[in-house]
Design a protein around this motif. Sequence first.
Motif, PDB file in Angstrom:
ATOM      1  N   LEU A  15       0.841  -1.213   0.000  1.00  0.00           N
ATOM      2  CA  LEU A  15       0.000   0.000   0.000  1.00  0.00           C
ATOM      3  C   LEU A  15       0.873   1.259   0.000  1.00  0.00           C
ATOM      4  O   LEU A  15       0.569   2.241  -0.681  1.00  0.00           O
ATOM      5  CB  LEU A  15      -0.927   0.003   1.220  1.00  0.00           C
ATOM      6  CG  LEU A  15      -2.048  -1.041   1.229  1.00  0.00           C
ATOM      7  CD1 LEU A  15      -2.794  -0.997   2.555  1.00  0.00           C
ATOM      8  CD2 LEU A  15      -3.012  -0.817   0.075  1.00  0.00           C
ATOM      9  N   ILE A  16       1.962   1.220   0.744  1.00  0.00           N
ATOM     10  CA  ILE A  16       2.882   2.367   0.774  1.00  0.00           C
ATOM     11  C   ILE A  16       3.523   2.558  -0.594  1.00  0.00           C
ATOM     12  O   ILE A  16       3.745   3.689  -1.040  1.00  0.00           O
ATOM     13  CB  ILE A  16       3.961   2.164   1.867  1.00  0.00           C
ATOM     14  CG1 ILE A  16       3.311   2.231   3.251  1.00  0.00           C
ATOM     15  CG2 ILE A  16       5.056   3.225   1.745  1.00  0.00           C
ATOM     16  CD1 ILE A  16       4.248   1.869   4.394  1.00  0.00           C
ATOM     17  N   LEU A  17       3.796   1.444  -1.287  1.00  0.00           N
ATOM     18  CA  LEU A  17       4.363   1.523  -2.641  1.00  0.00           C
ATOM     19  C   LEU A  17       3.292   1.827  -3.673  1.00  0.00           C
ATOM     20  O   LEU A  17       3.574   1.873  -4.872  1.00  0.00           O
ATOM     21  CB  LEU A  17       5.062   0.210  -2.990  1.00  0.00           C
ATOM     22  CG  LEU A  17       6.384  -0.032  -2.265  1.00  0.00           C
ATOM     23  CD1 LEU A  17       6.849  -1.461  -2.477  1.00  0.00           C
ATOM     24  CD2 LEU A  17       7.443   0.944  -2.740  1.00  0.00           C
ATOM     25  N   ASN A  18       2.060   2.009  -3.206  1.00  0.00           N
ATOM     26  CA  ASN A  18       0.941   2.405  -4.072  1.00  0.00           C
ATOM     27  C   ASN A  18       0.573   1.311  -5.076  1.00  0.00           C
ATOM     28  O   ASN A  18       0.142   1.598  -6.190  1.00  0.00           O
ATOM     29  CB  ASN A  18       1.263   3.699  -4.810  1.00  0.00           C
ATOM     30  CG  ASN A  18       0.013   4.521  -5.109  1.00  0.00           C
ATOM     31  OD1 ASN A  18      -1.053   4.254  -4.538  1.00  0.00           O
ATOM     32  ND2 ASN A  18       0.130   5.497  -5.979  1.00  0.00           N
ATOM     33  N   LYS A  49      -5.063   0.530  -3.878  1.00  0.00           N
ATOM     34  CA  LYS A  49      -5.742   1.622  -3.193  1.00  0.00           C
ATOM     35  C   LYS A  49      -6.321   1.114  -1.877  1.00  0.00           C
ATOM     36  O   LYS A  49      -6.811  -0.011  -1.805  1.00  0.00           O
ATOM     37  CB  LYS A  49      -6.876   2.182  -4.058  1.00  0.00           C
ATOM     38  CG  LYS A  49      -6.416   2.994  -5.251  1.00  0.00           C
ATOM     39  CD  LYS A  49      -7.624   3.549  -5.984  1.00  0.00           C
ATOM     40  CE  LYS A  49      -7.192   4.408  -7.170  1.00  0.00           C
ATOM     41  NZ  LYS A  49      -8.365   4.969  -7.890  1.00  0.00           N
ATOM     42  N   VAL A  50      -6.281   1.966  -0.871  1.00  0.00           N
ATOM     43  CA  VAL A  50      -6.871   1.580   0.408  1.00  0.00           C
ATOM     44  C   VAL A  50      -8.388   1.536   0.265  1.00  0.00           C
ATOM     45  O   VAL A  50      -8.980   2.257  -0.542  1.00  0.00           O
ATOM     46  CB  VAL A  50      -6.466   2.565   1.527  1.00  0.00           C
ATOM     47  CG1 VAL A  50      -4.964   2.565   1.713  1.00  0.00           C
ATOM     48  CG2 VAL A  50      -6.979   3.970   1.232  1.00  0.00           C
ATOM     49  N   SER A  51      -9.028   0.685   1.053  1.00  0.00           N
ATOM     50  CA  SER A  51     -10.496   0.599   1.031  1.00  0.00           C
ATOM     51  C   SER A  51     -11.103   1.778   1.773  1.00  0.00           C
ATOM     52  O   SER A  51     -12.132   2.314   1.378  1.00  0.00           O
ATOM     53  CB  SER A  51     -10.959  -0.727   1.652  1.00  0.00           C
ATOM     54  OG  SER A  51     -10.414  -1.819   0.948  1.00  0.00           O
ATOM     55  N   SER A  52     -10.439   2.159   2.863  1.00  0.00           N
ATOM     56  CA  SER A  52     -10.868   3.344   3.609  1.00  0.00           C
ATOM     57  C   SER A  52      -9.658   3.899   4.345  1.00  0.00           C
ATOM     58  O   SER A  52      -8.639   3.228   4.511  1.00  0.00           O
ATOM     59  CB  SER A  52     -11.988   2.997   4.598  1.00  0.00           C
ATOM     60  OG  SER A  52     -11.538   2.061   5.555  1.00  0.00           O
ATOM     61  N   GLY A  53      -9.798   5.152   4.814  1.00  0.00           N
ATOM     62  CA  GLY A  53      -8.671   5.820   5.441  1.00  0.00           C
ATOM     63  C   GLY A  53      -7.750   6.437   4.399  1.00  0.00           C
ATOM     64  O   GLY A  53      -8.115   6.565   3.226  1.00  0.00           O
ATOM     65  N   GLU A  54      -6.543   6.807   4.819  1.00  0.00           N
ATOM     66  CA  GLU A  54      -5.597   7.413   3.880  1.00  0.00           C
ATOM     67  C   GLU A  54      -4.161   7.162   4.312  1.00  0.00           C
ATOM     68  O   GLU A  54      -3.876   6.928   5.482  1.00  0.00           O
ATOM     69  CB  GLU A  54      -5.858   8.917   3.757  1.00  0.00           C
ATOM     70  CG  GLU A  54      -5.687   9.690   5.046  1.00  0.00           C
ATOM     71  CD  GLU A  54      -5.938  11.178   4.887  1.00  0.00           C
ATOM     72  OE1 GLU A  54      -6.056  11.644   3.742  1.00  0.00           O
ATOM     73  OE2 GLU A  54      -5.994  11.879   5.924  1.00  0.00           O
ATOM     74  N   ASN A 101       4.675  12.677   3.648  1.00  0.00           N
ATOM     75  CA  ASN A 101       4.960  14.086   3.980  1.00  0.00           C
ATOM     76  C   ASN A 101       3.694  14.941   3.888  1.00  0.00           C
ATOM     77  O   ASN A 101       3.659  15.989   3.224  1.00  0.00           O
ATOM     78  CB  ASN A 101       6.054  14.642   3.076  1.00  0.00           C
ATOM     79  CG  ASN A 101       7.417  14.078   3.413  1.00  0.00           C
ATOM     80  OD1 ASN A 101       7.527  13.088   4.125  1.00  0.00           O
ATOM     81  ND2 ASN A 101       8.464  14.700   2.906  1.00  0.00           N
ATOM     82  N   ASP A 102       2.632  14.459   4.510  1.00  0.00           N
ATOM     83  CA  ASP A 102       1.328  15.140   4.611  1.00  0.00           C
ATOM     84  C   ASP A 102       0.586  15.251   3.276  1.00  0.00           C
ATOM     85  O   ASP A 102      -0.384  16.003   3.174  1.00  0.00           O
ATOM     86  CB  ASP A 102       1.491  16.551   5.228  1.00  0.00           C
ATOM     87  CG  ASP A 102       2.042  16.490   6.645  1.00  0.00           C
ATOM     88  OD1 ASP A 102       1.639  15.555   7.377  1.00  0.00           O
ATOM     89  OD2 ASP A 102       2.861  17.339   7.005  1.00  0.00           O
ATOM     90  N   THR A 103       1.030  14.561   2.259  1.00  0.00           N
ATOM     91  CA  THR A 103       0.341  14.530   0.965  1.00  0.00           C
ATOM     92  C   THR A 103      -0.264  13.146   0.758  1.00  0.00           C
ATOM     93  O   THR A 103       0.437  12.137   0.912  1.00  0.00           O
ATOM     94  CB  THR A 103       1.307  14.840  -0.195  1.00  0.00           C
ATOM     95  OG1 THR A 103       1.885  16.128   0.003  1.00  0.00           O
ATOM     96  CG2 THR A 103       0.562  14.827  -1.532  1.00  0.00           C
ATOM     97  N   ASN A 104      -1.554  13.119   0.430  1.00  0.00           N
ATOM     98  CA  ASN A 104      -2.212  11.828   0.198  1.00  0.00           C
ATOM     99  C   ASN A 104      -1.504  11.096  -0.936  1.00  0.00           C
ATOM    100  O   ASN A 104      -1.330  11.636  -2.034  1.00  0.00           O
ATOM    101  CB  ASN A 104      -3.686  12.042  -0.167  1.00  0.00           C
ATOM    102  CG  ASN A 104      -4.466  10.741  -0.120  1.00  0.00           C
ATOM    103  OD1 ASN A 104      -4.032   9.717  -0.647  1.00  0.00           O
ATOM    104  ND2 ASN A 104      -5.627  10.780   0.508  1.00  0.00           N
ATOM    105  N   ILE A 105      -1.096   9.882  -0.684  1.00  0.00           N
ATOM    106  CA  ILE A 105      -0.312   9.114  -1.649  1.00  0.00           C
ATOM    107  C   ILE A 105      -1.080   8.858  -2.943  1.00  0.00           C
ATOM    108  O   ILE A 105      -0.494   8.662  -4.007  1.00  0.00           O
ATOM    109  CB  ILE A 105       0.160   7.782  -1.017  1.00  0.00           C
ATOM    110  CG1 ILE A 105       1.422   7.280  -1.727  1.00  0.00           C
ATOM    111  CG2 ILE A 105      -0.940   6.730  -1.017  1.00  0.00           C
ATOM    112  CD1 ILE A 105       2.139   6.174  -0.983  1.00  0.00           C
ATOM    113  N   GLU A 106      -2.423   8.901  -2.865  1.00  0.00           N
ATOM    114  CA  GLU A 106      -3.241   8.676  -4.060  1.00  0.00           C
ATOM    115  C   GLU A 106      -3.115   9.817  -5.066  1.00  0.00           C
ATOM    116  O   GLU A 106      -3.412   9.651  -6.242  1.00  0.00           O
ATOM    117  CB  GLU A 106      -4.712   8.507  -3.666  1.00  0.00           C
ATOM    118  CG  GLU A 106      -5.003   7.281  -2.828  1.00  0.00           C
ATOM    119  CD  GLU A 106      -4.830   5.989  -3.598  1.00  0.00           C
ATOM    120  OE1 GLU A 106      -4.880   6.037  -4.837  1.00  0.00           O
ATOM    121  OE2 GLU A 106      -4.651   4.928  -2.979  1.00  0.00           O
TER     122      GLU A 106
END
Length: 623
Positions: A423-426, A429-434, A438-443
């Motif tokens: 998930l960190i490597l993208n 996609k997460v089902s819920s949450g974020e 560095n405070d930027t949504n990885i999506e």
Amino acid sequence: MMINKRLINICNESKKYIALTVLTNWIATLCNIITVIFIGQFINKLFLYKNLNLKNENVIDFLSKFEVFKNISLLTSIIIVAGLLVLRYISNILYTKFSCMASSKARVTLRELIYKKLLELGTSYTSVESTSSVVQVSVEGVEQLEIYFGRYLPQFFYSLLVPITLFFFMSFISIKASIVFILSVPLIPISIIAIMKIAKRILKDYWKSYSDLGGTFLENLQGLTTLKVFNIDEERHEKMNKEAENFRKITMKVLSMQLNSITIMDLVAFCGAALGIIVALFQFRNGEIQIGSLIIIAILSSEFFIPLRLLGSYFHIAMNGMAASDRMFKILDANTEDISELKENEVYSEVKENRIKFRGKSSNNSKKEDKTFKDINIKLKDVSFSYDGKRNVLNNINMDISKGGVVAIVGESGSGKSTIASLILNEHKVSSGEILINDTNIETVNRDSIYKNLALVSTNSHIFNGTILDNLLIGKKDATDKEIENALKLGRLYDFVSGLKDGLLTDVGQAGSSLSGGQKQRLALARAILADRQMIIFDEATSNIDVESEESIWEAIYELSKSKTILVISHRLLNVKDAEKIYVLNKGKLEESGKHQDLINKKGIYYNMVNSQNELEKIREVC
């Protein structure tokens, strides 16, 4: 018929060579036609001189139509024919050359497309096609399409051109025979179309059977030891025998279809040629044409049908290629996105150096932010994830992974540790949450940015066939000698390389076969260090290696944590006792977090896991 516009447009560079192949082949045919006509007219002249009392004036009328043949001496005729034969010889050589160029360009283009798509999909490609199927399509399938471009397509257009050319020339000799020939020619493509309906189904079954058998063989080969241990190798052997027998049967069907179709096409060709010659014989008997003209018709009659007959033989290869192209397009169309927006060389380098798993889901990469991060901080906020949309693998996970010491994730097998890394490597996609980087949504971050800043070293990090230096330069192709030396020292590989006869130029073999497990992992680590990513994820990077190598790698990991963000996923708790923070997962839930001693004092799940592993270690020492 059998013209796939998409396939042809993909291999755009092959088009000009296909055209040149057709042109040179057509020139060779023209040389052949004119040579035969010269010979026939010469025979007619001899026949006229010996039959001065000939009453039929049609021969004179016929010759007058070919002014070029008047007053040409025997020597001149021989010179012209010799020139035509030389031109035909040159055309045939060029035909072979251009045909080869058309096929080779197509081969390179198709394999590059498949390879780039596999890089894009990463390990998720297996949800589209099995490994064996991908290999079959990339190797044998592309070879079939190579023949499609090099032989079938040029022959297709040539087969349309030649009958018209022959009809034009022969109509001056015998319009009746020409009409019979030109009307018989379409019977061959009609028979091909009829066969094609049956062939599509058979070839589809053929490729499925071929792919299934290849998959079974590969799986049995990879798990041969396991099959032996559990004594079920005989059962698998019987299963593979049945699949092999099914493949044999479908192969025989393909061969039978090809032989029967060839017989039908031969019958059509021979009958058409025979009808035209019979008409010419009647004309000769009635004095409408002369002996030389009859010889011309007899010789050139086969030329009407040979191109289409040859096309028919290529047709089966083309059908096989079309079946392969369907499977190829299935791979290329999987999770399609505009990969032209990606920097191809960088993506290639990133994947090879870190074995990064590309995200399998489609995304519009061009709309996402392209960022460079420093002192990476990863935060998971109430993250839940499910692979199938039904059962959550992760439930409301909260984590903070930042620079300054090792951050570790531990837990039993299946607890979701490696899922967090993906998930960190993208990759998903997460089902819920974020997940925030560095405070930027990885999506919202361009995948290129993620791969430029994050590296992965896992137990599956691949070592490529070549030298140690080749593998290191995958991390950074323009690395200096000093950078390579530092990476080797930090990766605890410098002494080993220095002791080798060929040093950095030592060949590591296929998949690093000439190196031990520990050496391969240290090489993968040195490669990641050379790539100089801001964050490195170690996913079971020290599994199944010798103790000495394991200790060396952990020394390097803790040293790297002074300057980079380090996330470690490990089943061996002894290695993470000095981690700045340890997250303990249990069945997809975050049960505990803290430093080693704090977690021991809690006497919870972590405490029990440590005690269990200590007991196992004592048993091993006794053994």
